[in-house]
Scaffold this active site. Structure first.
Site, PDB file in Angstrom:
ATOM      1  N   TRP A 325       0.837  -1.209   0.000  1.00 25.82           N
ATOM      2  CA  TRP A 325       0.000   0.000   0.000  1.00 25.82           C
ATOM      3  C   TRP A 325       0.863   1.247   0.000  1.00 25.82           C
ATOM      4  O   TRP A 325       0.499   2.262  -0.585  1.00 25.82           O
ATOM      5  CB  TRP A 325      -0.909  -0.013   1.228  1.00 25.82           C
ATOM      6  CG  TRP A 325      -1.759   1.220   1.391  1.00 25.82           C
ATOM      7  CD1 TRP A 325      -3.013   1.415   0.878  1.00 25.82           C
ATOM      8  CD2 TRP A 325      -1.425   2.424   2.093  1.00 25.82           C
ATOM      9  NE1 TRP A 325      -3.483   2.665   1.230  1.00 25.82           N
ATOM     10  CE2 TRP A 325      -2.521   3.311   1.969  1.00 25.82           C
ATOM     11  CE3 TRP A 325      -0.314   2.846   2.803  1.00 25.82           C
ATOM     12  CZ2 TRP A 325      -2.531   4.573   2.538  1.00 25.82           C
ATOM     13  CZ3 TRP A 325      -0.310   4.102   3.383  1.00 25.82           C
ATOM     14  CH2 TRP A 325      -1.406   4.954   3.247  1.00 25.82           C
ATOM     15  N   HIS A 326       2.018   1.170   0.655  1.00 23.40           N
ATOM     16  CA  HIS A 326       2.874   2.346   0.780  1.00 23.40           C
ATOM     17  C   HIS A 326       3.545   2.742  -0.533  1.00 23.40           C
ATOM     18  O   HIS A 326       3.936   3.907  -0.680  1.00 23.40           O
ATOM     19  CB  HIS A 326       3.940   2.124   1.853  1.00 23.40           C
ATOM     20  CG  HIS A 326       3.418   2.260   3.248  1.00 23.40           C
ATOM     21  ND1 HIS A 326       2.767   1.234   3.906  1.00 23.40           N
ATOM     22  CD2 HIS A 326       3.435   3.308   4.117  1.00 23.40           C
ATOM     23  CE1 HIS A 326       2.411   1.643   5.108  1.00 23.40           C
ATOM     24  NE2 HIS A 326       2.790   2.892   5.264  1.00 23.40           N
ATOM     25  N   GLY A 327       3.696   1.840  -1.459  1.00 22.79           N
ATOM     26  CA  GLY A 327       4.314   2.252  -2.711  1.00 22.79           C
ATOM     27  C   GLY A 327       4.711   1.078  -3.583  1.00 22.79           C
ATOM     28  O   GLY A 327       4.784  -0.068  -3.145  1.00 22.79           O
TER      29      GLY A 327
END
Length: 478
Positions: A325-327
């Site tokens: 989700w963060h990248g």
């Protein structure tokens, strides 16, 4: 428009005065003002993506109505999956397209085939990961019959795009925020003062601690080969402080600004670096995201109801998805995997809920055992953050290797003395405020007036002294 910018310092008072002193008699007018202000706030980043925010809002608003009005389960599921598919489709394209394209070409290259990845220059719409999750939780809650669909588009649109939380959270729930949007709000002086205090502390954490840490962190991570092993450790520790003060600083400002408008947002941080184990850390770090994944992924997968292997499987899924989700980078996935590995012994030994209360509650100092747990948890967290900060997996491995291969006992990079003292000051304030909603959340009555105002002046002067070029918040890229 950054929270730590002159533009926002002009924008906020204008909206505040209009909200409470011009249109305060009409709830509908107040909500329209909040929506217009939120769209203006978002458009100031890049007006081209405002249509995407509005489209996502309209999609979930009408999908919710369709799901609630469906006459059979198949019809409900159809509309649910339309919402999920379109929302995640947009998120996947803007955030992950190039990652999947390049990863696929590299994977088939190992099989002896040559495939040129087709990449395009995709600009990531700011806040898309946050407002997408707002809409998804709303639609899923309607499908699960936890809530009824909101009839007013204005009210629902404010829930999705309320400007304090729009670009970096916290990730709100309709069950928590929508009732506040629909209810008449009256100005509360004490609440507004409390909001200003939280804004002040958030700005201190961002401008004084996070932005100053970033100067050292960037130098050490970008030129790691020229630094000693001890300086590598300093760089990793400073990034640990940077990302916490940057992101929790944003959350403090967001919660404080919302409180100025009579709205309470979900708490996002609860002093995570005072945690005694990694399970406690994840109950205190980015709380709104962790709880979102728990409610909408972990529990639907079976949660902790199955056997041990199901618990382990679900835990790894949650942490890996959280990392992704963060990248779009393998570094984030490894970071998530490391945290899953850290969590595993606690899960197997059924110790993952051993520390539910804040450390040393009601006491001045922790016990030796608690302190040892805090140091250990902080240390493994620092190690995992190296992967989060590095540009590539290879870069992270190289950085870690240089901790041990570079001259380890060389005296570490000399930090600015005033800055070092301010880090110590920050830790002391956080420690003494750890039992409250935020570090300055202790009731005013506990301190003499002169002491309070002297303290506030120290914060303001520190922010003024260290303020320089406006620096974006780290989580804007997510």
């Amino acid at each position: 428009m950054l929270f730590n910018s002159i533009n926002f310092a002009l924008f906020l008072p204008v909206v505040f005065l209009l909200y409470w002193f011009v249109i305060n008699r009409s709830l509908k007018a107040q909500n329209i003002l909040l929506l217009a202000s939120s769209y203006f706030f978002y458009a100031s980043w890049d007006y081209r993506f405002l249509f995407l925010l509005i489209f996502s809002t309209m999609l979930d608003y009408f999908t919710g109505i369709k799901i609630a009005g469906a006459k059979n389960i198949a019809y409900k599921k159809t509309w649910l999956w339309i919402s999920i598919g379109v929302n995640l489709g947009f998120l996947a394209f803007f955030k992950y397209y190039n990652f999947f394209s390049v990863s696929f070409s590299e994977a088939v290259a190992h099989l002896g085939f040559r495939v040129d990845p087709w990449t395009i220059k995709v600009i990531l719409p700011i806040g898309i990961s946050f407002y997408t999750f707002h809409g998804l939780s709303y639609v899923i809650d309607i499908y699960k019959e936890r809530i009824r669909p909101e009839k007013s588009f204005i009210n629902y649109a404010v829930f999705v795009s309320f400007f304090p939380l729009l670009v970096a959270g916290p990730i709100e729930r309709a069950t928590h925020l929508l009732p506040q949007i629909k209810k008449k709000r009256l100005f509360d002086h004490a609440r507004a003062i409390d909001g200003l205090r939280q804004i002040l502390w958030g700005l201190f954490k961002k401008v004084v601690i996070a932005d100053q840490c970033s100067q050292y962190v960037n130098v050490i991570f970008n030129g790691s080969a020229s630094f000693s092993g001890s300086e590598h450790i300093v760089g990793a520790v400073l990034f640990t402080f940077q990302i916490y003060c940057d992101f929790s600083g944003y959350s403090d400002i967001a919660l404080g600004v919302a409180r100025l408008f009579g709205i309470e947002l979900l708490r996002n941080f609860a002093f995570p670096y005072f945690s005694r184990d990694i399970a406690e850390f994840w109950r205190r770090w980015h709380i709104s995201l962790s709880s979102w994944f728990k409610d909408y992924l972990y529990i639907p997968l079976g949660g902790s109801k199955g056997g041990l292997w199901m618990k382990i499987r679900n835990t790894f899924i949650i942490f890996l998805v959280s990392g992704f989700w963060h990248g779009a980078n393998w570094t984030f996935i490894i970071w998530g995997g490391l945290n899953a590995i850290y969590f595993l012994p606690l899960l197997i030994l059924n110790k993952n809920r051993a520390n539910l209360e804040i450390v040393a509650k009601g006491k001045l100092l922790p016990t030796a055992w608690e302190f040892a747990g805090m140091v250990f948890t902080f240390s493994i967290t620092v190690f995992a953050w190296i992967f989060f900060r590095a540009a590539s997996v290879g870069g992270a491995v190289k950085y870690i290797a240089e901790i041990f291969t570079a001259p380890f006992f060389t005296y570490p990079i000399r930090l600015n003395i005033p800055f070092t003292l301010l880090i110590c000051f920050f830790l002391i304030v956080e420690w003494f405020g750890r039992e409250y909603q935020y570090a300055l959340g202790k009731p005013d009555i506990a301190f003499p007036k002169i002491a309070r105002w002297s303290f506030y002046y120290v914060l303001v002067l520190s922010i003024w002294y260290f303020a320089g070029a406006e620096q974006q918040f780290i989580y804007f890229q997510f």
